[in-house]
Enzyme design. Sequence first.
Site, PDB file in Angstrom:
ATOM      1  N   ILE A  64       0.820  -1.214   0.000  1.00  0.00           N
ATOM      2  CA  ILE A  64       0.000   0.000   0.000  1.00  0.00           C
ATOM      3  C   ILE A  64       0.852   1.261   0.000  1.00  0.00           C
ATOM      4  O   ILE A  64       0.326   2.366  -0.206  1.00  0.00           O
ATOM      5  CB  ILE A  64      -0.979   0.029   1.196  1.00  0.00           C
ATOM      6  CG1 ILE A  64      -0.237  -0.085   2.531  1.00  0.00           C
ATOM      7  CG2 ILE A  64      -2.029  -1.050   1.041  1.00  0.00           C
ATOM      8  CD1 ILE A  64      -1.140   0.108   3.742  1.00  0.00           C
ATOM      9  N   TYR A 155       6.333   5.705  16.314  1.00  0.00           N
ATOM     10  CA  TYR A 155       5.140   4.875  16.100  1.00  0.00           C
ATOM     11  C   TYR A 155       3.949   5.505  16.810  1.00  0.00           C
ATOM     12  O   TYR A 155       2.870   5.669  16.224  1.00  0.00           O
ATOM     13  CB  TYR A 155       5.394   3.460  16.617  1.00  0.00           C
ATOM     14  CG  TYR A 155       4.178   2.572  16.599  1.00  0.00           C
ATOM     15  CD1 TYR A 155       3.798   1.904  15.438  1.00  0.00           C
ATOM     16  CD2 TYR A 155       3.399   2.393  17.746  1.00  0.00           C
ATOM     17  CE1 TYR A 155       2.671   1.084  15.417  1.00  0.00           C
ATOM     18  CE2 TYR A 155       2.273   1.580  17.732  1.00  0.00           C
ATOM     19  CZ  TYR A 155       1.919   0.927  16.563  1.00  0.00           C
ATOM     20  OH  TYR A 155       0.808   0.122  16.549  1.00  0.00           O
ATOM     21  N   LYS A 159       0.495   7.219  15.066  1.00  0.00           N
ATOM     22  CA  LYS A 159      -0.859   6.788  15.408  1.00  0.00           C
ATOM     23  C   LYS A 159      -1.670   7.930  16.002  1.00  0.00           C
ATOM     24  O   LYS A 159      -2.876   8.040  15.771  1.00  0.00           O
ATOM     25  CB  LYS A 159      -0.786   5.617  16.394  1.00  0.00           C
ATOM     26  CG  LYS A 159      -0.267   4.327  15.788  1.00  0.00           C
ATOM     27  CD  LYS A 159      -1.209   3.794  14.720  1.00  0.00           C
ATOM     28  CE  LYS A 159      -0.846   2.395  14.280  1.00  0.00           C
ATOM     29  NZ  LYS A 159      -1.798   1.839  13.298  1.00  0.00           N
TER      30      LYS A 159
END
Length: 203
Positions: A64, A155, A159
Amino acid sequence: MSENLRPQGPRTVVVTGAGTGIGRATARAFAAEGAHVVAVGRRPGPLSETADGHPGITTLPADITAEDGPGTVVRTTRERHGRLDVLVHNAAVVTADSLRTYTRAAVRPLLETNLVAPVLLTQAALASLEESRGVVVNVTTAVGQRGWPTGNSLYAAGKAALEVLTRSWAVELAPRGIRVVAVAPGAIGTPIADHSGYTVPRN
């Protein structure tokens, strides 16, 4: 627009990162409810394991983050099922790095997968989601709200950014009949946790 103006028949769900962990469980849960599920991931082997014994799931090995990745996912889903009702952004990259050890080579794939890919895939799917009065589901994380205790700050930050996008898109896309929501799991013993440096008990 009224709910009864949605296209009739089984809904079609795209789940990214569907080869393991939360993605696999999500794909199987939607299939158990009668949906057509397109399980997307980089590795054909784990995707096949996700679909094994679940006839409602078809697999789509795809990156993706590639230039044509989002278009390929949407186009293939439409070719198979004629519609796209739910888009679940679950794919994620996590490393055991910290601020002291991050390199450009580590930062780029993390942000490309965790943040940029959901943006571009949602963009590619907008027309289909509007047609179906669809839903975007962003899988974030509880540590994005509090910070990661053992490094992995990037990370958590990615998010957290996805949660902000969720709130923004919910307002932006509501007039087009598209709902946008997020789920923020806590620590779960999945394969991605093995690469995080954070020990999670497994049942």
